[in-house]
Design an enzyme around this catalytic site. Structure first.
Site, PDB file in Angstrom:
ATOM      1  N   ASP A 175       0.878  -1.160   0.000  1.00 37.51           N
ATOM      2  CA  ASP A 175       0.000   0.000   0.000  1.00 37.51           C
ATOM      3  C   ASP A 175       0.927   1.225   0.000  1.00 37.51           C
ATOM      4  O   ASP A 175       2.156   1.076   0.134  1.00 37.51           O
ATOM      5  CB  ASP A 175      -0.879  -0.031   1.258  1.00 37.51           C
ATOM      6  CG  ASP A 175      -1.713   1.225   1.415  1.00 37.51           C
ATOM      7  OD1 ASP A 175      -2.354   1.642   0.423  1.00 37.51           O
ATOM      8  OD2 ASP A 175      -1.727   1.794   2.517  1.00 37.51           O
TER       9      ASP A 175
ATOM     10  N   ASP B 121      -0.183   5.171   1.146  1.00 36.31           N
ATOM     11  CA  ASP B 121      -0.470   6.122   2.220  1.00 36.31           C
ATOM     12  C   ASP B 121      -0.578   5.421   3.566  1.00 36.31           C
ATOM     13  O   ASP B 121      -1.382   4.503   3.745  1.00 36.31           O
ATOM     14  CB  ASP B 121      -1.771   6.875   1.922  1.00 36.31           C
ATOM     15  CG  ASP B 121      -1.634   7.831   0.758  1.00 36.31           C
ATOM     16  OD1 ASP B 121      -1.020   8.900   0.945  1.00 36.31           O
ATOM     17  OD2 ASP B 121      -2.118   7.512  -0.341  1.00 36.31           O
TER      18      ASP B 121
ATOM     19  N   ASP C 150      -1.918  -0.893   5.973  1.00 38.45           N
ATOM     20  CA  ASP C 150      -2.026  -0.200   7.257  1.00 38.45           C
ATOM     21  C   ASP C 150      -3.463   0.108   7.639  1.00 38.45           C
ATOM     22  O   ASP C 150      -3.711   0.643   8.722  1.00 38.45           O
ATOM     23  CB  ASP C 150      -1.249   1.127   7.207  1.00 38.45           C
ATOM     24  CG  ASP C 150      -1.954   2.155   6.330  1.00 38.45           C
ATOM     25  OD1 ASP C 150      -2.403   3.185   6.862  1.00 38.45           O
ATOM     26  OD2 ASP C 150      -2.086   1.917   5.116  1.00 38.45           O
TER      27      ASP C 150
END
Length: 221
Positions: free
Chosen positions: A8, A10, A167
């Protein structure tokens, strides 16, 4: 057997999530309101959330807002907060290990390609990624699995041969829906959220040894 890792962006490679939540919290407090984390959680890792923070602020204040002006100010504040941020701990080490193992490396992000590419180039790690898929490549972003399905197809691997690093709950759900294993590394915003069923949870990417993990998972069948 694992032979690919998909990141991922961000909140995992660059901590843009914490500063973004901070800018909205600041905005809300300027208007005498609060933005609960559980409300904000619906947008983390996704650009297709049904939660509109400006609509919710209008509901809290009972006033019509100049959204364009507020968003322009908030976005500039966000950019100011992250412009000197470095890659999250362990990111470079995991990238280097994946390359040394001969693994394919991809990225799947709900953000725009320009946003992702600009930051990867600034951080000096763009060269590691053989495939990048962003919101422009799909009709729906995370938690829809399309980004991960496209990323594994682009890398030329089966979903069972790839592990996603995430996240956010939205990102983890997207990865699992696409058939990948998923390791979550929550940041300061997401660590209190429910991630559902994932394969491994770490406090930092510095704890991740891809080779040892792959061997352990292979032995476990």
């Amino acid at each position: 057997m694992l032979r690919a890792v998909i990141f991922d962006f961000d909140g995992l490679i660059l901590d843009t999530e914490s500063p973004e939540y901070r800018t909205f919290v600041e905005m809300y407090r300027e208007h005498g309101a609060e933005l609960p984390l559980q409300k904000w959680a619906r947008v983390v890792g996704s650009s297709d959330s049904d939660f509109d923070p400006y609509a919710y602020l209008e509901k809290c204040t009972g006033k019509k807002l100049d959204r364009a002006t507020l968003e322009r100010r908030r976005r500039q504040r966000h950019l100011d907060l992250i412009k000197t941020e470095e890659a999250m701990p362990g990111v470079r080490e995991v990238l280097m290990q994946a390359r040394s193992l001969g693994w394919k490396i991809g990225l799947a992000s709900s953000s725009t390609r320009q946003w992702v590419e600009n930051h990867l180039n600034r951080l000096g790690i763009r060269r590691y990624f053989q495939c990048i898929r962003t919101k422009e490549d799909v009709e729906r972003t995370k938690p829809d699995p399309a980004l991960y399905r496209q990323a594994v197809r682009c890398l030329g691997v089966d979903p069972s041969e790839a592990v996603a690093l995430e996240d956010s709950p939205n990102g983890a759900l997207a990865a699992k829906r696409a058939g990948l294993r998923c390791i979550v590394v929550p940041n300061s915003v997401t660590r209190r959220l429910d991630f559902g069923k994932v394969d491994l949870r770490l406090n930092s990417l510095k704890q991740l040894d891809l080779e040892a993990l792959a061997e352990r998972w292979d032995r476990a069948g």
